[in-house]
Scaffold this motif. Sequence first.
Motif, mmCIF file in Angstrom:
data_model
loop_
_atom_site.group_PDB
_atom_site.id
_atom_site.type_symbol
_atom_site.label_atom_id
_atom_site.label_comp_id
_atom_site.label_asym_id
_atom_site.label_seq_id
_atom_site.Cartn_x
_atom_site.Cartn_y
_atom_site.Cartn_z
ATOM 1 N N MET A 288 12.753 -7.050 2.291
ATOM 2 C CA MET A 288 13.959 -7.866 2.421
ATOM 3 C C MET A 288 15.064 -7.116 3.148
ATOM 4 O O MET A 288 15.854 -7.708 3.887
ATOM 5 C CB MET A 288 14.443 -8.300 1.033
ATOM 6 N N ALA A 289 15.130 -5.809 2.918
ATOM 7 C CA ALA A 289 16.158 -5.013 3.582
ATOM 8 C C ALA A 289 15.880 -4.890 5.070
ATOM 9 O O ALA A 289 16.809 -4.942 5.896
ATOM 10 C CB ALA A 289 16.238 -3.629 2.938
ATOM 11 N N GLU A 290 14.616 -4.727 5.443
ATOM 12 C CA GLU A 290 14.268 -4.530 6.850
ATOM 13 C C GLU A 290 14.148 -5.847 7.609
ATOM 14 O O GLU A 290 14.461 -5.919 8.793
ATOM 15 C CB GLU A 290 12.951 -3.757 6.956
ATOM 16 N N TYR A 291 13.686 -6.901 6.904
ATOM 17 C CA TYR A 291 13.488 -8.210 7.533
ATOM 18 C C TYR A 291 14.195 -9.263 6.669
ATOM 19 O O TYR A 291 13.568 -9.912 5.833
ATOM 20 C CB TYR A 291 12.001 -8.535 7.642
ATOM 21 N N PRO A 292 15.503 -9.445 6.860
ATOM 22 C CA PRO A 292 16.290 -10.297 5.959
ATOM 23 C C PRO A 292 15.822 -11.747 5.874
ATOM 24 O O PRO A 292 16.059 -12.408 4.860
ATOM 25 C CB PRO A 292 17.706 -10.212 6.557
ATOM 26 N N PHE B 133 1.016 -4.504 -14.850
ATOM 27 C CA PHE B 133 2.472 -4.618 -14.775
ATOM 28 C C PHE B 133 3.097 -3.446 -14.017
ATOM 29 O O PHE B 133 4.161 -3.591 -13.419
ATOM 30 C CB PHE B 133 3.034 -4.777 -16.185
ATOM 31 N N GLU B 134 2.425 -2.314 -14.001
ATOM 32 C CA GLU B 134 2.855 -1.226 -13.124
ATOM 33 C C GLU B 134 2.631 -1.619 -11.669
ATOM 34 O O GLU B 134 3.456 -1.337 -10.801
ATOM 35 C CB GLU B 134 2.097 0.057 -13.466
ATOM 36 N N MET B 135 1.501 -2.285 -11.395
ATOM 37 C CA MET B 135 1.261 -2.802 -10.039
ATOM 38 C C MET B 135 2.405 -3.714 -9.613
ATOM 39 O O MET B 135 2.902 -3.644 -8.480
ATOM 40 C CB MET B 135 -0.029 -3.626 -9.998
ATOM 41 N N MET B 136 2.811 -4.597 -10.518
ATOM 42 C CA MET B 136 3.843 -5.573 -10.178
ATOM 43 C C MET B 136 5.195 -4.915 -9.996
ATOM 44 O O MET B 136 5.999 -5.345 -9.159
ATOM 45 C CB MET B 136 3.880 -6.663 -11.240
ATOM 46 N N GLU B 137 5.480 -3.878 -10.773
ATOM 47 C CA GLU B 137 6.724 -3.113 -10.577
ATOM 48 C C GLU B 137 6.748 -2.513 -9.176
ATOM 49 O O GLU B 137 7.759 -2.566 -8.472
ATOM 50 C CB GLU B 137 6.821 -2.004 -11.622
ATOM 51 N N ARG B 138 5.637 -1.924 -8.783
ATOM 52 C CA ARG B 138 5.567 -1.334 -7.451
ATOM 53 C C ARG B 138 5.643 -2.412 -6.375
ATOM 54 O O ARG B 138 6.246 -2.211 -5.312
ATOM 55 C CB ARG B 138 4.284 -0.527 -7.308
ATOM 56 N N GLY B 139 5.015 -3.549 -6.641
ATOM 57 C CA GLY B 139 5.097 -4.658 -5.698
ATOM 58 C C GLY B 139 6.521 -5.143 -5.512
ATOM 59 O O GLY B 139 6.934 -5.496 -4.400
ATOM 60 N N ALA C 231 8.253 -2.893 -3.143
ATOM 61 C CA ALA C 231 7.815 -3.166 -1.768
ATOM 62 C C ALA C 231 8.526 -4.396 -1.206
ATOM 63 O O ALA C 231 8.968 -4.395 -0.053
ATOM 64 C CB ALA C 231 6.302 -3.365 -1.736
ATOM 65 N N LYS C 232 8.647 -5.455 -2.031
ATOM 66 C CA LYS C 232 9.299 -6.686 -1.560
ATOM 67 C C LYS C 232 10.773 -6.451 -1.242
ATOM 68 O O LYS C 232 11.303 -6.985 -0.261
ATOM 69 C CB LYS C 232 9.150 -7.772 -2.620
ATOM 70 N N PHE C 233 11.444 -5.620 -2.050
ATOM 71 C CA PHE C 233 12.853 -5.344 -1.786
ATOM 72 C C PHE C 233 13.020 -4.542 -0.489
ATOM 73 O O PHE C 233 13.985 -4.724 0.248
ATOM 74 C CB PHE C 233 13.490 -4.612 -2.966
ATOM 75 N N GLU D 191 0.828 -1.210 0.000
ATOM 76 C CA GLU D 191 0.000 0.000 0.000
ATOM 77 C C GLU D 191 0.861 1.258 0.000
ATOM 78 O O GLU D 191 0.541 2.242 -0.678
ATOM 79 C CB GLU D 191 -0.927 -0.018 1.213
ATOM 80 N N GLU D 192 1.952 1.238 0.743
ATOM 81 C CA GLU D 192 2.833 2.404 0.789
ATOM 82 C C GLU D 192 3.461 2.688 -0.573
ATOM 83 O O GLU D 192 3.731 3.849 -0.910
ATOM 84 C CB GLU D 192 3.920 2.192 1.842
ATOM 85 N N GLU D 193 3.687 1.644 -1.349
ATOM 86 C CA GLU D 193 4.254 1.820 -2.693
ATOM 87 C C GLU D 193 3.167 2.115 -3.729
ATOM 88 O O GLU D 193 3.471 2.247 -4.915
ATOM 89 C CB GLU D 193 5.038 0.570 -3.109
ATOM 90 N N GLY D 194 1.918 2.204 -3.280
ATOM 91 C CA GLY D 194 0.823 2.494 -4.201
ATOM 92 C C GLY D 194 0.543 1.359 -5.164
ATOM 93 O O GLY D 194 0.121 1.584 -6.308
ATOM 94 N N CYS D 195 0.747 0.127 -4.691
ATOM 95 C CA CYS D 195 0.653 -1.028 -5.580
ATOM 96 C C CYS D 195 -0.741 -1.204 -6.178
ATOM 97 O O CYS D 195 -0.876 -1.714 -7.286
ATOM 98 C CB CYS D 195 1.057 -2.274 -4.798
ATOM 99 N N TYR D 196 -1.779 -0.809 -5.453
ATOM 100 C CA TYR D 196 -3.144 -1.053 -5.924
ATOM 101 C C TYR D 196 -3.768 0.165 -6.603
ATOM 102 O O TYR D 196 -4.964 0.165 -6.889
ATOM 103 C CB TYR D 196 -4.017 -1.503 -4.755
ATOM 104 N N GLU D 197 -2.974 1.176 -6.868
ATOM 105 C CA GLU D 197 -3.503 2.392 -7.485
ATOM 106 C C GLU D 197 -3.579 2.329 -9.011
ATOM 107 O O GLU D 197 -4.559 2.786 -9.596
ATOM 108 C CB GLU D 197 -2.665 3.607 -7.059
ATOM 109 N N PRO D 198 -2.582 1.783 -9.705
ATOM 110 C CA PRO D 198 -2.640 1.796 -11.176
ATOM 111 C C PRO D 198 -3.694 0.821 -11.705
ATOM 112 O O PRO D 198 -4.084 -0.127 -11.022
ATOM 113 C CB PRO D 198 -1.229 1.333 -11.581
ATOM 114 N N THR D 199 -4.124 1.050 -12.916
ATOM 115 C CA THR D 199 -4.990 0.091 -13.592
ATOM 116 C C THR D 199 -4.167 -0.826 -14.499
ATOM 117 O O THR D 199 -4.698 -1.770 -15.065
ATOM 118 C CB THR D 199 -6.051 0.816 -14.444
#
Length: 209
Positions: free
Chosen positions: A100-104, A86-92, A95-97, A75-83
Motif C-alpha cells: 500500500m505504501a509503494e502502490y497506493p 496466524f503467524e503467516m497472516m501477521e506476516r501477510g 506485506a500488504k501494508f 515471500e520477502e516477509e517469510g509469509c509461507y515459512e511458519p507452520t
Amino acid sequence: MNEKFYRLSEEKRQRIINAGFEVFAQNSYRKSPVGEIAAAAGISKSLLFHYFRNKRELYLFLWEYAADKTVQYLEEEGCYEPTDLFEMMERGMRAKFRLMAEYPYMARFAINAFYEKDADLYSALQESYARHFDRKATRALAQLDPDDFVPGLDLHMMYREMYWASEGYLWEMLQKRGGLDAAQMERDFRRLLAFWKTIYLRRKGPENE
C-alpha cells in the motif's frame, strides 16, 4: 507488450504502473481513458501505446503485475515459512501494508478488477484470479498441522472464509474518503485474528495433551 517497456528506467516504469493503477482504480475499464493514464505518467498517449498494444493489454498487465508483486512481498516477509497460520497472516499483513505504501492505488484497482464484468476482460481475469488464489492457498495449507485446529475442520474452506472476510473488509475500507488508515486497519485485523483463533484453534487442555 513491447519489450521496450522493460528497457525503461525503473522510475519511469513505476510511474506508468502507478498511473495505470490510479486511473483504473477510480472507474470501470470502459470509463478509464488511456489519455488520463498517459498524462498521469507524464508521457504521450501514443508513447503509451508504443509499450502496450491497447488498453486491454495494459489492464491485464497491471492485474498480473499486482498479483505477482503481492506474492513477491509475501515471500520477502517469510509469509509461507511458519507452520502457525496466524503467524503467516501477521506476516501477510506486513506485506500488504508495504504494498500500500509503494502502490497506493493497487488495492483499489485489484478490487475493481475482481468485479469487472467487461466481456473483453472477464474470462481472463477470473481464470487468473483462480490460478493465483489456488497457488497461495496450496502453499499456505501445506504448512499447517490439522491437529492444531478443531477436529474435522475443512482447512481449505477455513482459508477461503478468511480470505473472503479480509477482501470484504478491504473493500469496505476503500469506500471511505480520505484514503486507507493503516493504523486502524492493523487494529481491526488483529481483532479479527483473535476472533478466528477462538473459532478454529483446538482448545488445549489435559485431555488434548
